[in-house]
Scaffold this active site. Structure first.
Site: not given
Ligand code: TYM
Length: 327
Positions: A112, A192, A195
């Protein structure tokens, strides 16, 4: 009593197939064995610039996506992070057990900083501590996530260990659970699916959107003409086939690509049919749900209340461990 675990998604944009395959699909499989807590993590979503007037709609949209995919509010707790203030309360306590040096070495933070030099707020720096609080508040033993979240899980285990050593055994050290779709690549074939990079197939894309996106998606860059043979192992479209297609189709596409027996257009057509088949029912269900927003709101408010009951118990234990029990 079933055990809990927490996982969540930021309401920072539309849900895409990376979210579905990396996270939500596994969540559905685990909701019989556990009583999981699935958060819409809005406090995480405000660590980057966002439009306040859009936040409620984004939360509703994420919840509709969860429900359309098959999360059952009778089995799972579907909640909004900011409605359960214990998340930020525990994050503060965990902050006091975290070194700035350790946070600055987390790869997602370094990335980031590279992307936005000079624009790094405290929220972004502290993001993994809030995530650890989300997970530990429900004493999670497992956390189903995509591969990009693994460094955050490593950090969560460290902080749980540190807390337990200092104040006595309180938290399990949670393990990540990764699916075969743990790293879905974006349509650009280089990053990857994300969004923020606008390289996504969204769960509410129309058939036409899907056809257009796949038609222009990157394949094996060395295969320039129909008659060239290609290498499926480095083709992004083939990486999607591995997730969506049958073993026979996989063999047909791999062999056809290597021998130039089939062109990319035919190979893409097979994939498009699978994507349409997967996404159409999700899109339709989501639209049905969004036509009754009050019902979604009710599920989210009731879920947040249920989550708070569990969170309060953990916080009482944590406060007693750390000596904040005056009176
Ligand atoms: P976020 O919102 O970016 O993504 C949500 C979930 O989707 C998975 N993901 C993917 N998996 C496979 N391929 C991809 N291209 C891909 N893009 C996203 C992410 O790995 C995630 O599981 N920090 C987290 C949100 C969060 C969280 C938590 C998750 C906050 N607190 C506690 C688990 C437990 C995040 O930004 O996810």
């Amino acid at each position: 009593m079933k055990k809990h675990f927490f996982s969540g998604i930021q309401p920072s944009g539309r849900l895409h197939i990376g979210n579905y395959l990396g996270a939500i699909k596994q969540w559905i499989e685990l909701q019989d064995e556990y009583e999981p807590v699935f958060g819409i993590v809005d406090y995480h979503a405000i660590t980057a610039p966002y439009e306040p007037s859009e936040m409620s709609a984004r939360i509703l949209d994420a919840a509709a996506g969860y429900l359309a995919a098959g999360l059952d509010p009778d089995k799972s707790i579907i909640m909004i992070q900011s409605r359960v203030s214990e998340h930020t309360e525990l994050a503060w306590i965990l902050n006091c057990q975290t070194s700035m040096g350790r946070l600055s070495r987390i790869p997602t933070f370094k990335e980031k900083v590279r992307q936005n030099p000079g624009e790094v707020g405290m929220g972004l720096f502290d993001y993994p501590v809030l995530m650890a609080a989300d997970i530990l508040l429900y004493k999670s033993h497992i956390v189903p996530v995509g591969e990009d979240q693994v460094p955050h899980l490593e950090f969560t285990r460290e902080i749980a260990r540190k807390f337990n050593t200092t104040f006595g055994d309180t938290f399990p050290e949670p393990a990540e659970v990764l699916s075969t779709g743990a790293k879905v690549m974006g349509l650009d074939g280089e990053n990857k699916m994300s969004k923020s990079l606008d390289n996504c197939i969204y769960l509410d894309d129309s058939d036409k959107d899907i056809q257009k996106k796949i038609a222009t998606a990157k394949t094996d860059p060395a295969r320039k003409r129909r008659d060239d043979s290609g290498n499926p192992d480095i083709c992004n479209i083939y990486s999607y086939h591995k997730i969506f297609s049958t073993p026979e189709e996989l063999e047909y596409c791999a062999e056809g690509c290597r021998s130039a027996g089939i062109g990319c257009v035919e190979c893409k057509k097979i994939l498009v049919a699978h994507l349409e088949e997967t996404i159409a029912p999700l899109r339709e269900k989501r639209n049905e749900l969004l036509a009754k927003p009050d019902a979604i709101t009710e599920i989210l408010l009731a879920g947040s209340d249920r989550a708070q009951k569990i969170a309060r118990e953990t916080m009482a234990e944590v406060k007693s461990r750390i000596g904040l029990t005056f009176g």
